[in-house]
Design a protein around this motif. Structure first.
Motif, PDB file in Angstrom:
ATOM      1  N   MET A  42       0.854  -1.200   0.000  1.00  0.00           N
ATOM      2  CA  MET A  42       0.000   0.000   0.000  1.00  0.00           C
ATOM      3  C   MET A  42       0.894   1.257   0.000  1.00  0.00           C
ATOM      4  N   SER A  43       0.525   2.246  -0.833  1.00  0.00           N
ATOM      5  CA  SER A  43       1.341   3.458  -0.924  1.00  0.00           C
ATOM      6  C   SER A  43       1.161   4.320   0.323  1.00  0.00           C
ATOM      7  N   GLU A  44       2.161   5.220   0.535  1.00  0.00           N
ATOM      8  CA  GLU A  44       2.110   6.092   1.717  1.00  0.00           C
ATOM      9  C   GLU A  44       0.892   7.019   1.676  1.00  0.00           C
ATOM     10  N   ILE A  45       0.513   7.450   0.462  1.00  0.00           N
ATOM     11  CA  ILE A  45      -0.631   8.372   0.355  1.00  0.00           C
ATOM     12  C   ILE A  45      -1.918   7.661   0.777  1.00  0.00           C
ATOM     13  N   THR A  46      -2.069   6.416   0.322  1.00  0.00           N
ATOM     14  CA  THR A  46      -3.261   5.635   0.723  1.00  0.00           C
ATOM     15  C   THR A  46      -3.260   5.425   2.236  1.00  0.00           C
ATOM     16  N   MET A  47      -2.076   5.111   2.802  1.00  0.00           N
ATOM     17  CA  MET A  47      -1.964   4.937   4.251  1.00  0.00           C
ATOM     18  C   MET A  47      -2.387   6.204   4.979  1.00  0.00           C
ATOM     19  N   THR A  48      -1.887   7.337   4.483  1.00  0.00           N
ATOM     20  CA  THR A  48      -2.197   8.618   5.117  1.00  0.00           C
ATOM     21  C   THR A  48      -3.696   8.884   5.107  1.00  0.00           C
ATOM     22  N   ILE A  49      -4.327   8.669   3.945  1.00  0.00           N
ATOM     23  CA  ILE A  49      -5.771   8.931   3.812  1.00  0.00           C
ATOM     24  C   ILE A  49      -6.557   8.021   4.756  1.00  0.00           C
ATOM     25  N   CYS A  50      -6.174   6.738   4.821  1.00  0.00           N
ATOM     26  CA  CYS A  50      -6.874   5.789   5.701  1.00  0.00           C
ATOM     27  C   CYS A  50      -6.784   6.218   7.169  1.00  0.00           C
ATOM     28  N   LEU A  51      -5.578   6.615   7.595  1.00  0.00           N
ATOM     29  CA  LEU A  51      -5.385   7.008   8.992  1.00  0.00           C
ATOM     30  C   LEU A  51      -6.101   8.321   9.309  1.00  0.00           C
ATOM     31  N   LEU A  52      -6.112   9.258   8.349  1.00  0.00           N
ATOM     32  CA  LEU A  52      -6.842  10.519   8.554  1.00  0.00           C
ATOM     33  C   LEU A  52      -8.336  10.270   8.692  1.00  0.00           C
ATOM     34  N   LEU A  53      -8.870   9.395   7.829  1.00  0.00           N
ATOM     35  CA  LEU A  53     -10.305   9.073   7.897  1.00  0.00           C
ATOM     36  C   LEU A  53     -10.638   8.428   9.241  1.00  0.00           C
ATOM     37  N   LEU A  54      -9.754   7.523   9.703  1.00  0.00           N
ATOM     38  CA  LEU A  54      -9.968   6.872  11.000  1.00  0.00           C
ATOM     39  C   LEU A  54      -9.957   7.907  12.115  1.00  0.00           C
ATOM     40  N   PHE A  55      -8.997   8.856  12.058  1.00  0.00           N
ATOM     41  CA  PHE A  55      -8.882   9.874  13.103  1.00  0.00           C
ATOM     42  C   PHE A  55     -10.137  10.745  13.172  1.00  0.00           C
ATOM     43  N   PHE A  56     -10.603  11.228  12.011  1.00  0.00           N
ATOM     44  CA  PHE A  56     -11.778  12.095  12.017  1.00  0.00           C
ATOM     45  C   PHE A  56     -13.047  11.330  12.404  1.00  0.00           C
ATOM     46  N   PHE A  57     -13.080  10.035  12.072  1.00  0.00           N
ATOM     47  CA  PHE A  57     -14.220   9.222  12.499  1.00  0.00           C
ATOM     48  C   PHE A  57     -14.243   9.095  14.025  1.00  0.00           C
ATOM     49  N   LEU A  58     -13.073   8.832  14.611  1.00  0.00           N
ATOM     50  CA  LEU A  58     -12.990   8.692  16.074  1.00  0.00           C
ATOM     51  C   LEU A  58     -13.360   9.999  16.778  1.00  0.00           C
ATOM     52  N   SER A  74     -15.234  12.478  15.577  1.00  0.00           N
ATOM     53  CA  SER A  74     -16.653  12.797  15.374  1.00  0.00           C
ATOM     54  C   SER A  74     -17.558  11.913  16.214  1.00  0.00           C
ATOM     55  N   SER A  75     -17.048  10.733  16.621  1.00  0.00           N
ATOM     56  CA  SER A  75     -17.856   9.835  17.450  1.00  0.00           C
ATOM     57  C   SER A  75     -17.809  10.222  18.927  1.00  0.00           C
ATOM     58  N   GLY A  76     -17.038  11.266  19.247  1.00  0.00           N
ATOM     59  CA  GLY A  76     -17.013  11.776  20.619  1.00  0.00           C
ATOM     60  C   GLY A  76     -15.931  11.184  21.501  1.00  0.00           C
ATOM     61  N   ILE A  77     -15.045  10.370  20.909  1.00  0.00           N
ATOM     62  CA  ILE A  77     -13.947   9.784  21.696  1.00  0.00           C
ATOM     63  C   ILE A  77     -12.937  10.881  22.028  1.00  0.00           C
ATOM     64  N   TRP A  78     -12.365  10.838  23.235  1.00  0.00           N
ATOM     65  CA  TRP A  78     -11.391  11.836  23.654  1.00  0.00           C
ATOM     66  C   TRP A  78     -10.249  11.936  22.647  1.00  0.00           C
ATOM     67  N   VAL A  79      -9.683  13.136  22.526  1.00  0.00           N
ATOM     68  CA  VAL A  79      -8.591  13.375  21.583  1.00  0.00           C
ATOM     69  C   VAL A  79      -7.418  12.443  21.880  1.00  0.00           C
ATOM     70  N   ALA A  80      -7.058  12.291  23.165  1.00  0.00           N
ATOM     71  CA  ALA A  80      -5.907  11.453  23.525  1.00  0.00           C
ATOM     72  C   ALA A  80      -6.115  10.008  23.074  1.00  0.00           C
ATOM     73  N   PHE A  81      -7.319   9.460  23.314  1.00  0.00           N
ATOM     74  CA  PHE A  81      -7.620   8.091  22.885  1.00  0.00           C
ATOM     75  C   PHE A  81      -7.597   7.981  21.362  1.00  0.00           C
ATOM     76  N   SER A  82      -8.113   9.018  20.680  1.00  0.00           N
ATOM     77  CA  SER A  82      -8.133   9.007  19.215  1.00  0.00           C
ATOM     78  C   SER A  82      -6.715   8.970  18.657  1.00  0.00           C
TER      79      SER A  82
END
Length: 433
Positions: free
Chosen positions: A1-17, A19-27
């Protein structure tokens, strides 16, 4: 998997966490764990344990709870009332009159609190009723408070500068000194705007009260002496090299307790409330720093920061173009996250880019703080807007609208330190080290 795809996946995961109300530190920790588990073969448990411990036991972090506690003590003291009484008689002839109490009051309190929200709450509780009673324009009352309270992030001792210093391994003492002249510059811009606005809208400013004799003015100004001694004790001890920021923070707490006792506000209840408030805030920030430190290490294992730095290098962006792009990026990010989270989240990815184009990391720290200041008065997560909304009961958009001119002044101040970097660097270079 390319670094750009990795970056996009991790960013999407971060914003999902988030937006779901999980604390920033846990996210932050969850994204780091996901990145290591999916894209590396490094031992996740060992790295998590050592990184979190390493991020939690740094000596520089000891200054953080002490400065926060100092602000909490002063928040419960009679400091704001004394500042209003001491400053007001001297502003009779300045166009805008008592509107400048917000600016100077916030500047003074910023020098002893380190927190933007605490500055807005403390000065606002005192100035909003007083200025409204005298029929000053509501938009200017709110705007001067919202804009000037952001100085709490910049004028030392600044909590966010401690966080930046820890995250990027910069000298906290030099960062503190670097924030002095930009802080004064922003105060001058705010005062200048109020003066010009008042000259253009003479009818909107109520008539001044009876001028006090010089002797009475001096007598009232004596109420500024305790806070002046406190600022001198904290900043002076750092600037002269007599104390490290951590030592100066301990001096600040001691002086704040003495000041609170002197003004009769040091009760058992206030003492315990201040201690508990400082503990809660310090734990939150330390937890976010630990999460960010782990994410930084995890991103290092994935190779994403290096890839982004190399990609930026291939674009051949000038330092000015990079700073312009980062300004927009930080303002957008600041619309959804608090300032400390913005700093700790981005430093690991952005610092390689900054070093790639030859920007001084010390100067960049002040740049970041001013941009974060701007995000404090932009909806939907502008902390200062929420504080002022709580004090006034006004609609958040009305508060944000009143703050727009001061957002533009912060942008002008940002342009000035980009055009003349010496505004930031001259004092730290004189200090040496």
């Amino acid at each position: 998997m390319s670094e750009i795809t990795m970056t996009i996946c991790l960013l999407l995961l971060f914003f999902f966490l988030l937006s779901s109300g999980i604390w920033v530190a846990f996210s932050l920790m969850a994204v780091g764990m996901a990145g290591m588990a999916l894209f590396t073969e490094a031992p996740l448990g060992d790295v998590l344990a050592t990184t979190v411990w390493g991020a939690s036991n740094g000596w520089a972090l000891a200054a953080l709870p002490l400065f926060i506690w100092m602000g909490e003590i002063l928040f419960r003291s009679r400091l704001a009332e004394d500042m209003f009484a001491g400053l007001a008689p001297w502003l009779t002839y300045l166009p805008g009159r008592l509107l400048h109490v917000n600016i100077f009051g916030c500047g003074i309190f910023a020098a002893v609190s380190g927190s933007s929200a605490a500055t807005a709450a403390t000065i606002g509780k005192m100035s909003i009723p007083e200025l409204a009673k005298r029929k000053y324009p509501q938009n200017m009352i709110i705007g001067t408070l919202a804009g000037s309270a952001t100085l709490g992030l910049l004028i030392p001792p600044s909590i966010i500068l401690i966080v930046y210093g820890v995250a990027t391994e910069q000298s906290i003492a030099r960062l503190f000194i670097a924030g002095v002249l930009p802080g004064i510059l922003l105060m001058v811009l705010f005062v200048g705007y109020v003066v010009i606005w008042s000259l253009l809208h003479r009818d909107a400013i109520p008539a001044g009260e009876a001028t006090l004799p010089l002797k009475e003015k001096i007598n009232r100004a004596r109420r500024l002496i305790p806070v002046s001694l406190l600022i001198g004790g904290v900043i002076g001890s750092i600037y002269t090299g007599l104390a490290s920021p951590t030592d100066a923070a301990a001096v600040g707490v001691l002086l704040a307790l003495v000041l609170s006792w002197y003004t009769g506000t040091l009760t058992r209840e206030n003492f315990l409330e201040g201690l508990l408030g400082a503990t809660k805030t310090s734990c939150m920030i330390a937890f976010i720093l630990a999460g960010a430190a782990f994410l930084t290490v995890a991103m290092g294992f994935t190779g994403i920061p290096k890839m982004l730095a190399a990609w930026i290098g291939t674009l051949h962006l000038s330092p000015y173009a990079l700073l312009g792009a980062l300004t927009i990026f930080f303002i957008i990010l600041g619309c959804f996250l608090d300032g400390i989270s913005v700093v700790v989240l981005t430093t690991s990815v952005i610092m390689p880019m900054i070093e790639q184009v030859g920007i001084d990391p010390l100067w960049f720290g002040i740049f970041v703080v001013i941009v974060v200041e701007m995000s404090q008065i932009t909806p939907p997560v502008g902390f200062n807007l929420f504080v002022i909304q709580g004090l006034t009961g006004l609609n958040i958009l009305k508060v944000a609208y009143a703050a727009v001119p001061f957002f533009m002044l912060l942008l002008a101040g940002l342009g000035m330190i980009v055009a003349v970097p010496q505004i930031v660097t001259v004092l730290p270079n004189m200090m040496g080290g």
